[in-house]
Write a protein that holds these residues in place. Structure first.
Motif, mmCIF file in Angstrom:
data_model
loop_
_atom_site.group_PDB
_atom_site.id
_atom_site.type_symbol
_atom_site.label_atom_id
_atom_site.label_comp_id
_atom_site.label_asym_id
_atom_site.label_seq_id
_atom_site.Cartn_x
_atom_site.Cartn_y
_atom_site.Cartn_z
ATOM 1 N N GLN A 139 0.842 -1.364 0.023
ATOM 2 C CA GLN A 139 0.000 -0.087 -0.029
ATOM 3 C C GLN A 139 1.143 1.316 0.208
ATOM 4 O OE1 GLN A 139 -3.014 -0.374 3.160
ATOM 5 N NE2 GLN A 139 -3.396 -2.601 2.647
ATOM 6 N N CYS A 140 1.936 1.256 0.637
ATOM 7 C CA CYS A 140 3.104 2.310 0.811
ATOM 8 C C CYS A 140 3.416 2.371 -0.684
ATOM 9 C CB CYS A 140 4.020 2.071 1.674
ATOM 10 S SG CYS A 140 5.275 3.347 1.636
ATOM 11 N N MET A 141 3.732 1.596 -1.364
ATOM 12 C CA MET A 141 4.321 1.564 -2.639
ATOM 13 C C MET A 141 3.247 2.017 -3.961
ATOM 14 S SD MET A 141 7.390 0.937 -2.530
ATOM 15 C CE MET A 141 8.752 0.260 -1.165
ATOM 16 N N LEU A 142 2.141 1.630 -3.279
ATOM 17 C CA LEU A 142 1.210 2.306 -4.233
ATOM 18 C C LEU A 142 0.903 3.622 -4.150
ATOM 19 C CD1 LEU A 142 -1.581 -0.704 -4.022
ATOM 20 C CD2 LEU A 142 -0.680 -0.048 -6.035
ATOM 21 N N ARG A 143 0.757 4.048 -2.913
ATOM 22 C CA ARG A 143 0.812 5.677 -2.547
ATOM 23 C C ARG A 143 2.070 6.322 -3.349
ATOM 24 N NH1 ARG A 143 -1.110 3.845 2.371
ATOM 25 N NH2 ARG A 143 0.910 4.136 3.241
ATOM 26 N N PHE A 144 3.186 5.765 -3.233
ATOM 27 C CA PHE A 144 4.514 6.268 -3.908
ATOM 28 C C PHE A 144 4.283 6.229 -5.289
ATOM 29 C CE2 PHE A 144 7.516 4.782 -0.123
ATOM 30 C CZ PHE A 144 7.242 6.206 0.513
ATOM 31 N N SER A 145 3.606 5.296 -6.001
ATOM 32 C CA SER A 145 3.470 5.350 -7.408
ATOM 33 C C SER A 145 2.480 6.229 -7.717
ATOM 34 C CB SER A 145 2.767 3.852 -7.900
ATOM 35 O OG SER A 145 1.722 3.907 -7.223
ATOM 36 N N LEU A 146 1.786 7.063 -6.910
ATOM 37 C CA LEU A 146 1.183 8.288 -7.336
ATOM 38 C C LEU A 146 1.794 9.728 -6.940
ATOM 39 C CD1 LEU A 146 -2.232 6.923 -5.837
ATOM 40 C CD2 LEU A 146 -1.639 6.751 -8.037
ATOM 41 N N SER A 147 3.000 9.461 -6.619
ATOM 42 C CA SER A 147 3.648 10.816 -6.174
ATOM 43 C C SER A 147 4.041 11.695 -7.227
ATOM 44 C CB SER A 147 5.173 10.170 -5.776
ATOM 45 O OG SER A 147 6.102 11.298 -5.403
ATOM 46 N N GLU A 148 3.956 12.874 -6.874
ATOM 47 C CA GLU A 148 4.291 14.038 -7.847
ATOM 48 C C GLU A 148 5.964 13.578 -8.483
ATOM 49 O OE1 GLU A 148 3.389 17.899 -6.801
ATOM 50 O OE2 GLU A 148 1.647 17.382 -6.008
ATOM 51 N N SER A 149 6.667 13.158 -7.521
ATOM 52 C CA SER A 149 8.361 13.168 -8.004
ATOM 53 C C SER A 149 8.238 11.762 -9.131
ATOM 54 C CB SER A 149 9.118 12.660 -6.810
ATOM 55 O OG SER A 149 10.272 12.145 -6.847
#
Length: 191
Positions: A139-149
């Protein structure tokens, strides 16, 4: 810098000097400099045996629990470099490295987070995979996959693609959607 047949012993002595300097100095700035140097040396496979002998993987792991964000960043970067070596990877895994690295995914520093994700990918083995593909981590990686970076977004996507099955990712996505509803209130069921 290192020449002749004594290259190996010169290299070892230099690395040993760095480790000793880290242990002996009280200066935070000097410690940061040494950690940065050791992290760079951890990039070269020729140094792995010496770094293991000098217990540098443990030193880097210890840095992950420090207050000083520079210590954490350099320790994480060093672990990231070391984790490419199978023997160092095993040392990190045997030292509860996955949980120490996972805790650094919440760092405010992008470099630290990127190194943590890469380290987790390098630590993925058949025996560690279940811990690395823990639903909360996915879930953490999924959130990161939506990052602006772009760097963070792309690395998280590679993690999800390389370390996880489609089913695991789909399950984590479902769990995330479930968490975005009102807690404690049962959802209406389709009739």
């Amino acid at each position: 810098m290192w020449k002749g047949s004594s290259e190996g012993s010169d290299r070892f002595e230099y690395l040993q000097t760095l480790v000793t300097e880290f242990q002996d100095t009280d200066s935070e700035e000097a410690k940061e400099q040494v950690l940065a140097n050791l992290a760079n040396f951890a990039y070269d496979p020729k140094n792995m045996e010496y770094l293991r002998e000098l217990q540098v993987p443990d030193l880097f792991l210890d840095m992950l629990t420090e207050e000083n964000e520079n210590f954490v960043e350099f320790g994480m970067g060093g672990l990231c470099n070391l984790s490419m070596d199978p023997e160092c990877r095993d040392i990190i895994l045997q030292s509860s490295g996955i949980s120490l690295v996972t805790n650094r995914l919440s760092s405010q520093r992008e470099e630290t987070v990127l190194s943590a994700i890469t380290t987790l990918m390098n630590l993925s083995t058949p025996s560690s995979r279940s811990e690395i593909t823990d639903p909360a981590l996915l879930q953490c990686m999924l959130r990161f996959s939506l990052s602006e970076s772009p760097r963070l977004r792309n690395l998280a996507a590679v993690f999800l693609q390389d370390c996880c099955t489609r089913e695991q990712v789909a399950q984590a996505e479902q769990q995330m959607q479930g968490q975005q509803t009102a807690i404690g209130i049962p959802l209406p069921k389709d009739n």
